[in-house]
Motif scaffolding. Sequence first.
Motif, mmCIF file in Angstrom:
data_model
loop_
_atom_site.group_PDB
_atom_site.id
_atom_site.type_symbol
_atom_site.label_atom_id
_atom_site.label_comp_id
_atom_site.label_asym_id
_atom_site.label_seq_id
_atom_site.Cartn_x
_atom_site.Cartn_y
_atom_site.Cartn_z
ATOM 1 N N GLN A 154 0.826 -1.211 0.000
ATOM 2 C CA GLN A 154 0.000 0.000 0.000
ATOM 3 C C GLN A 154 0.863 1.266 0.000
ATOM 4 O O GLN A 154 0.558 2.238 -0.699
ATOM 5 N N ILE A 155 1.952 1.240 0.768
ATOM 6 C CA ILE A 155 2.832 2.417 0.855
ATOM 7 C C ILE A 155 3.502 2.673 -0.503
ATOM 8 O O ILE A 155 3.530 3.803 -0.998
ATOM 9 N N PHE A 156 4.014 1.597 -1.133
ATOM 10 C CA PHE A 156 4.666 1.776 -2.444
ATOM 11 C C PHE A 156 3.645 2.190 -3.508
ATOM 12 O O PHE A 156 3.908 3.053 -4.344
ATOM 13 N N HIS A 157 2.495 1.562 -3.480
ATOM 14 C CA HIS A 157 1.445 1.893 -4.446
ATOM 15 C C HIS A 157 1.032 3.356 -4.298
ATOM 16 O O HIS A 157 0.963 4.095 -5.296
ATOM 17 N N GLY A 158 0.817 3.785 -3.055
ATOM 18 C CA GLY A 158 0.391 5.168 -2.802
ATOM 19 C C GLY A 158 1.479 6.162 -3.207
ATOM 20 O O GLY A 158 1.185 7.220 -3.771
ATOM 21 N N ALA A 159 2.730 5.808 -2.936
ATOM 22 C CA ALA A 159 3.848 6.706 -3.282
ATOM 23 C C ALA A 159 3.918 6.871 -4.800
ATOM 24 O O ALA A 159 4.089 7.976 -5.323
ATOM 25 N N ARG A 160 3.738 5.750 -5.485
ATOM 26 C CA ARG A 160 3.782 5.789 -6.954
ATOM 27 C C ARG A 160 2.623 6.633 -7.501
ATOM 28 O O ARG A 160 2.795 7.404 -8.444
ATOM 29 N N GLN A 161 1.453 6.510 -6.896
ATOM 30 C CA GLN A 161 0.305 7.312 -7.350
ATOM 31 C C GLN A 161 0.581 8.805 -7.221
ATOM 32 O O GLN A 161 0.071 9.602 -7.979
ATOM 33 N N GLU A 162 1.410 9.160 -6.238
ATOM 34 C CA GLU A 162 1.737 10.582 -6.039
ATOM 35 C C GLU A 162 3.027 10.974 -6.762
ATOM 36 O O GLU A 162 3.556 12.057 -6.551
ATOM 37 N N GLY A 163 3.536 10.058 -7.596
ATOM 38 C CA GLY A 163 4.677 10.383 -8.453
ATOM 39 C C GLY A 163 6.046 10.251 -7.814
ATOM 40 O O GLY A 163 7.028 10.811 -8.313
ATOM 41 N N PHE A 164 6.157 9.504 -6.713
ATOM 42 C CA PHE A 164 7.465 9.297 -6.079
ATOM 43 C C PHE A 164 8.111 8.009 -6.584
ATOM 44 O O PHE A 164 7.414 7.032 -6.885
ATOM 45 N N ARG A 165 9.436 7.988 -6.606
ATOM 46 C CA ARG A 165 10.151 6.724 -6.789
ATOM 47 C C ARG A 165 10.173 6.001 -5.452
ATOM 48 O O ARG A 165 10.032 6.628 -4.390
ATOM 49 N N THR A 166 10.348 4.679 -5.501
ATOM 50 C CA THR A 166 10.220 3.887 -4.262
ATOM 51 C C THR A 166 11.384 2.908 -4.104
ATOM 52 O O THR A 166 11.969 2.445 -5.099
ATOM 53 N N LEU A 167 11.679 2.595 -2.855
ATOM 54 C CA LEU A 167 12.760 1.652 -2.554
ATOM 55 C C LEU A 167 12.292 0.694 -1.459
ATOM 56 O O LEU A 167 11.785 1.140 -0.424
ATOM 57 N N GLY A 168 12.439 -0.593 -1.713
ATOM 58 C CA GLY A 168 12.028 -1.599 -0.731
ATOM 59 C C GLY A 168 13.242 -2.141 0.010
ATOM 60 O O GLY A 168 14.223 -2.554 -0.618
ATOM 61 N N ILE A 169 13.190 -2.120 1.318
ATOM 62 C CA ILE A 169 14.296 -2.660 2.124
ATOM 63 C C ILE A 169 13.894 -4.069 2.546
ATOM 64 O O ILE A 169 12.880 -4.259 3.225
ATOM 65 N N ALA A 170 14.673 -5.051 2.069
ATOM 66 C CA ALA A 170 14.307 -6.447 2.357
ATOM 67 C C ALA A 170 15.391 -7.108 3.189
ATOM 68 O O ALA A 170 16.576 -6.804 3.040
ATOM 69 N N ILE A 171 14.943 -7.991 4.062
ATOM 70 C CA ILE A 171 15.896 -8.695 4.923
ATOM 71 C C ILE A 171 16.190 -10.048 4.284
ATOM 72 O O ILE A 171 15.270 -10.810 3.986
ATOM 73 N N GLY A 172 17.472 -10.322 4.060
ATOM 74 C CA GLY A 172 17.877 -11.638 3.540
ATOM 75 C C GLY A 172 17.884 -11.728 2.037
ATOM 76 O O GLY A 172 18.934 -11.816 1.415
ATOM 77 N N LYS A 173 16.728 -11.678 1.419
ATOM 78 C CA LYS A 173 16.693 -11.735 -0.049
ATOM 79 C C LYS A 173 15.494 -10.964 -0.589
ATOM 80 O O LYS A 173 14.556 -10.664 0.164
ATOM 81 N N GLN A 174 15.547 -10.695 -1.894
ATOM 82 C CA GLN A 174 14.454 -9.925 -2.495
ATOM 83 C C GLN A 174 13.177 -10.764 -2.530
ATOM 84 O O GLN A 174 13.176 -11.855 -3.099
ATOM 85 N N PRO A 175 12.088 -10.271 -1.928
ATOM 86 C CA PRO A 175 10.863 -11.087 -1.923
ATOM 87 C C PRO A 175 10.273 -11.201 -3.333
ATOM 88 O O PRO A 175 10.287 -10.230 -4.082
#
Length: 354
Positions: A29-50
């Motif tokens: 929801q956070i990434f989707h909402g950020a994208r709707q408002e025109g922001f680039r996004t970065l996901g911080i993952a533990i261990g490996k990329q989900p």
Amino acid sequence: MVTRKAIASILSDYGDIVIATVCSHSSLQIFHGARQEGFRTLGIAIGKQPRFYDAFPLAKPDEFLIVDSYADILDQAEDLVAKQVVTVPHGSFVEYMGSEVFAKLPIPTFGNREVLKWESDREKQREWLTSAGVPMPMKIERPQDIDRPVFVKYYGAKGGRGSFIAKNHEDFKESIQPGMKYAIQEYVVGTRYYMHYFYSPLASSGYALSRGSLEMLGVDRRDEANIDEMYKLGAQEALRKMGLLPTFVVTGNMPVVLRESLLPKAFEMGEQVVERSMELFGGMIGPFCLETIVTDKLEFKVFEISTRIVAGTNLFIAGSPYSDLTEPGMSTGRRIAREIRIGQKQGRLADILS
Ligand code: AMP
């Protein structure tokens, strides 16, 4: 605690903001909402990329940072600031990193981090809410004083894990985990409503407070295993004898709406909590949730506050019966991104990030 001055100085170099959060909880929801408002996004993952983001392209972050542990995020702070990252905290982010480490993270973060010490300590939380005038379940001071059904919970957000019901001191001794800090409340019988608010210090229209305004973005109820289904097996006493103890682990969420006549009180409580937060620690900013039980006398009891986005808001990625009446399709994730966008335009990022 990282100072607001230090964050304000970092922000003075920010232009093209990247919104980042840990890949869990309400991250879609956070990434989707950020994208709707025109922001680039970065996901911080533990261990490996989900992998699951591949199934949800509209909510997949533009890039990932993979770290070995939550503590390692601290070591990456310089690189994240160089990328102009703003982090959005959620329950898993703060709980797994540890609220003390999170408080020190030298990266601009949505909301006021001063709220952490008022939320994570159950005594301080009670002081805040009751001094705001919000009704809470009665507190039982000592286990020896248990003279009615009570609810025992540990400190911190654990998704309901470990909490238990006790009817007397014996029950308490049977279930308590040694060495953990706990709080005892009377067990309130009623229906649960988890109300999702958003406080904007920047907004000037709507449900106005002494400064800014208050919105309601949705309401949910949590599905909790195994308590929610145990009734199918019969009476609790008989189950206990069979070694089946009720647990409160959250497994999902259901959308609900409040009886409309409860809305004035719901807003009044939200307002009281925000106004008091301004007096106590400079104000809670952005999303928060009052976790309540409504009794058959139509009275609210607030058993907990979460001072950031709660996972129940994931129900309302496409809007809710409440947010549709402010702006159709507005999710909490998007509302956070919108606030950052407004803060940027008004040159007031330092008022909403810390
Ligand atoms: P918490 O650990 O405070 O988030 O509570 C977990 C769950 O326990 C809630 O979702 C409710 O189902 C239940 N609960 C918490 N406090 C109370 C209370 N005082 N009376 C009755 N049920 C409660």
